[in-house]
Design a protein around this motif. Structure first.
Motif, PDB file in Angstrom:
ATOM      1  N   GLY A 162       0.780  -1.266  -0.080  1.00  0.00           N
ATOM      2  CA  GLY A 162       0.003  -0.022   0.007  1.00  0.00           C
ATOM      3  C   GLY A 162       0.792   1.331  -0.160  1.00  0.00           C
ATOM      4  N   ILE A 163       2.172   0.865   0.000  1.00  0.00           N
ATOM      5  CA  ILE A 163       3.068   2.303  -0.093  1.00  0.00           C
ATOM      6  C   ILE A 163       3.091   2.743  -1.829  1.00  0.00           C
ATOM      7  N   ASN A 164       2.998   4.113  -1.778  1.00  0.00           N
ATOM      8  CA  ASN A 164       2.909   4.654  -3.078  1.00  0.00           C
ATOM      9  C   ASN A 164       4.239   4.587  -3.872  1.00  0.00           C
ATOM     10  N   PRO A 165       4.342   4.211  -5.117  1.00  0.00           N
ATOM     11  CA  PRO A 165       5.461   4.040  -5.808  1.00  0.00           C
ATOM     12  C   PRO A 165       6.481   5.155  -5.939  1.00  0.00           C
ATOM     13  N   ALA A 166       5.621   6.481  -5.707  1.00  0.00           N
ATOM     14  CA  ALA A 166       6.367   7.380  -5.841  1.00  0.00           C
ATOM     15  C   ALA A 166       7.291   7.629  -4.413  1.00  0.00           C
ATOM     16  N   THR A 167       6.555   7.171  -3.436  1.00  0.00           N
ATOM     17  CA  THR A 167       7.357   7.341  -2.191  1.00  0.00           C
ATOM     18  C   THR A 167       8.290   6.052  -1.893  1.00  0.00           C
ATOM     19  N   LEU A 168       8.114   4.945  -2.743  1.00  0.00           N
ATOM     20  CA  LEU A 168       9.081   4.015  -2.599  1.00  0.00           C
ATOM     21  C   LEU A 168      10.442   4.477  -3.446  1.00  0.00           C
ATOM     22  N   TYR A 169      10.031   5.349  -4.542  1.00  0.00           N
ATOM     23  CA  TYR A 169      11.345   5.790  -5.204  1.00  0.00           C
ATOM     24  C   TYR A 169      11.906   6.690  -4.332  1.00  0.00           C
ATOM     25  N   ARG A 170      11.229   7.473  -3.656  1.00  0.00           N
ATOM     26  CA  ARG A 170      11.922   8.795  -2.729  1.00  0.00           C
ATOM     27  C   ARG A 170      12.763   8.145  -1.814  1.00  0.00           C
ATOM     28  N   ILE A 171      12.264   6.862  -1.226  1.00  0.00           N
ATOM     29  CA  ILE A 171      12.916   6.006  -0.194  1.00  0.00           C
ATOM     30  C   ILE A 171      14.414   5.594  -0.685  1.00  0.00           C
ATOM     31  N   GLU A 172      14.079   5.106  -1.862  1.00  0.00           N
ATOM     32  CA  GLU A 172      15.162   4.208  -2.457  1.00  0.00           C
ATOM     33  C   GLU A 172      16.422   5.311  -3.028  1.00  0.00           C
ATOM     34  N   THR A 173      15.999   6.608  -3.381  1.00  0.00           N
ATOM     35  CA  THR A 173      16.815   7.553  -3.589  1.00  0.00           C
ATOM     36  C   THR A 173      17.272   8.504  -2.657  1.00  0.00           C
ATOM     37  N   ALA A 174      17.162   8.011  -1.234  1.00  0.00           N
ATOM     38  CA  ALA A 174      17.430   8.843  -0.034  1.00  0.00           C
ATOM     39  C   ALA A 174      16.922  10.208  -0.116  1.00  0.00           C
ATOM     40  N   LYS A 175      15.676  10.303  -0.663  1.00  0.00           N
ATOM     41  CA  LYS A 175      15.210  11.549  -0.670  1.00  0.00           C
ATOM     42  C   LYS A 175      14.401  11.960   0.884  1.00  0.00           C
ATOM     43  N   VAL A 176      13.850  10.833   1.349  1.00  0.00           N
ATOM     44  CA  VAL A 176      12.975  10.837   2.663  1.00  0.00           C
ATOM     45  C   VAL A 176      13.780   9.780   3.376  1.00  0.00           C
ATOM     46  N   ARG A 177      13.375   9.700   4.835  1.00  0.00           N
ATOM     47  CA  ARG A 177      13.674   8.656   5.601  1.00  0.00           C
ATOM     48  C   ARG A 177      12.252   8.029   6.057  1.00  0.00           C
ATOM     49  N   PRO A 178      12.017   6.744   5.747  1.00  0.00           N
ATOM     50  CA  PRO A 178      10.786   6.204   6.121  1.00  0.00           C
ATOM     51  C   PRO A 178      10.608   6.112   7.747  1.00  0.00           C
ATOM     52  N   GLN A 179       9.083   6.032   7.912  1.00  0.00           N
ATOM     53  CA  GLN A 179       8.838   5.955   8.955  1.00  0.00           C
ATOM     54  C   GLN A 179       9.064   4.371   9.578  1.00  0.00           C
ATOM     55  N   ARG A 180       9.032   4.369  10.797  1.00  0.00           N
ATOM     56  CA  ARG A 180       9.421   2.678  11.297  1.00  0.00           C
ATOM     57  C   ARG A 180       8.379   1.620  10.682  1.00  0.00           C
ATOM     58  N   ARG A 181       7.164   2.102  10.554  1.00  0.00           N
ATOM     59  CA  ARG A 181       6.057   0.978  10.105  1.00  0.00           C
ATOM     60  C   ARG A 181       6.087   0.867   8.622  1.00  0.00           C
ATOM     61  N   THR A 182       6.587   1.903   7.857  1.00  0.00           N
ATOM     62  CA  THR A 182       6.759   1.599   6.488  1.00  0.00           C
ATOM     63  C   THR A 182       8.107   1.049   6.396  1.00  0.00           C
ATOM     64  N   LEU A 183       9.153   0.929   7.007  1.00  0.00           N
ATOM     65  CA  LEU A 183      10.468   0.290   6.981  1.00  0.00           C
ATOM     66  C   LEU A 183       9.886  -0.982   7.225  1.00  0.00           C
ATOM     67  N   MET A 184       9.131  -1.393   8.298  1.00  0.00           N
ATOM     68  CA  MET A 184       8.968  -2.901   8.958  1.00  0.00           C
ATOM     69  C   MET A 184       8.237  -3.540   7.505  1.00  0.00           C
ATOM     70  N   ALA A 185       7.296  -2.720   7.149  1.00  0.00           N
ATOM     71  CA  ALA A 185       6.415  -3.227   5.920  1.00  0.00           C
ATOM     72  C   ALA A 185       7.190  -3.664   4.774  1.00  0.00           C
ATOM     73  N   MET A 186       8.369  -2.917   4.482  1.00  0.00           N
ATOM     74  CA  MET A 186       9.125  -3.304   3.333  1.00  0.00           C
ATOM     75  C   MET A 186       9.916  -4.472   3.662  1.00  0.00           C
ATOM     76  N   LEU A 187      10.412  -4.453   4.760  1.00  0.00           N
ATOM     77  CA  LEU A 187      11.209  -5.721   5.146  1.00  0.00           C
ATOM     78  C   LEU A 187      10.558  -6.952   5.240  1.00  0.00           C
ATOM     79  N   ASP A 188       9.376  -6.815   5.805  1.00  0.00           N
ATOM     80  CA  ASP A 188       8.323  -7.904   5.931  1.00  0.00           C
ATOM     81  C   ASP A 188       8.168  -8.507   4.152  1.00  0.00           C
ATOM     82  N   THR A 189       8.086  -7.678   3.375  1.00  0.00           N
ATOM     83  CA  THR A 189       7.766  -7.948   1.789  1.00  0.00           C
ATOM     84  C   THR A 189       8.844  -8.550   1.130  1.00  0.00           C
TER      85      THR A 189
END
Length: 295
Positions: free
Chosen positions: A40-67
């Motif tokens: 449920g994370i927006n693709p644009a948000t994922l791009y910003r995380i992967e290009t060091a534009k933003v720091r993910p909140q803990r719950r966002t990071l946990m969801a990514m690691l689970d996936t």
């Protein structure tokens, strides 16, 4: 699933976190779109995380690691700690609205660097500028800036210099073209003060200064100034920073970093040795005083 709305300059740790998350996603054989569908994370948000534009909140990071199937608790803890440590410099937050985004990015990287190799063809390096010199070059470079804009930039530049005074200071190796010494920014008094400050700085064991005299002729640094930054952790690759009228540029490809590192080595060989460089600076101070430019 949302991120903190606040954008921050990419710090070294945020850059490493972004690289780790990109690697985990590709290792899992997933596209950003597929991750978005599953989390449920927006693709644009994922791009910003992967290009060091933003720091993910803990719950966002946990969801990514689970996936991505990251079940190793040590690995999860490492990435969570990396995210927690990725916040920008506290003092820099006060200047976020007044400084260009890429400049705050540079400051964040510089503050975490182990060493900085800086070649300058026109200016005294920012880490070594006096307040008077900094004000004059900022005013000249930004003719439409307000007094508040200039004040903020001068304050930020001086604050950066704390990196040279902390317990484990940055190791700075600065190479200056002789033109930097001869251009009387702000007049004789300001310039003499600035050059004297260089002499004092160069006496510190973690600062090395060299000057490339005009008599050296053409040299490898003539295309323009640049900075090479190295970081304490081997997991954080070196960065090259170039500031030009066309905009600021960060280079991190290994081939680019190697090319600029080799250029810096050529400049070290071309320049006067550190002792002779200080004598050249002191000679210029003497000339300014002889002309009555400084008391």
């Amino acid at each position: 699933m949302e991120l903190s709305a606040r954008r921050q300059p990419p710090t070294v740790r945020l850059r490493r976190l972004a690289a780790e998350l990109r690697g985990l996603r590709t290792g899992a054989g997933l596209t950003r779109e597929e991750v978005s569908e599953q989390t449920g994370i927006n693709p644009a948000t994922l791009y910003r995380i992967e290009t060091a534009k933003v720091r993910p909140q803990r719950r966002t990071l946990m969801a990514m690691l689970d996936t991505y199937g990251v079940t190793d608790e040590d690995k999860r803890s490492e990435l969570i700690a990396l995210s927690r440590q990725a916040a920008q410099l506290g003092w820099l937050q006060a200047y976020e609205s007044e400084l260009p985004e890429l400049y705050t990015t540079y400051i964040s990287f510089e503050a975490e660097a182990r060493s900085v190799r800086n070649y300058e063809s026109l200016f005294i390096p920012g880490l070594l500028q006096t307040e008077g010199y900094a004000r004059e070059v900022i005013k000249a470079g930004l003719p439409l800036a307000t007094e508040d804009d200039i004040r903020a930039r001068v304050e930020a530049r001086l604050q950066r210099q704390e990196s040279l005074r902390k317990k484990d200071p940055i190791r700075l190796w600065a190479i200056l073209d002789e033109a930097v010494l001869l251009r009387q920014v702000g007049g004789g008094e300001i310039m003499a003060e600035q050059l004297q400050a260089l002499v004092v700085s160069a006496a510190q064991p973690h600062i090395t200064l060299q000057v490339i005299p005009f008599t050296s002729g053409a040299h490898a640094g003539m295309p323009g100034s640049f900075v090479v930054m190295d970081f304490p952790d081997p997991a954080d690759p070196a960065l090259v920073y170039i500031d030009s009228m066309a905009g600021d540029l960060f280079l991190e490809r290994e081939a680019d970093v190697r090319r600029f590192a080799m250029t810096f080595e050529h400049l070290q060989a071309t320049a006067l040795d550190p002792s002779s460089s200080i004598k050249a600076i002191e000679a210029q101070i003497h000339k300014i005083k002889e002309k009555g430019g400084a008391g």
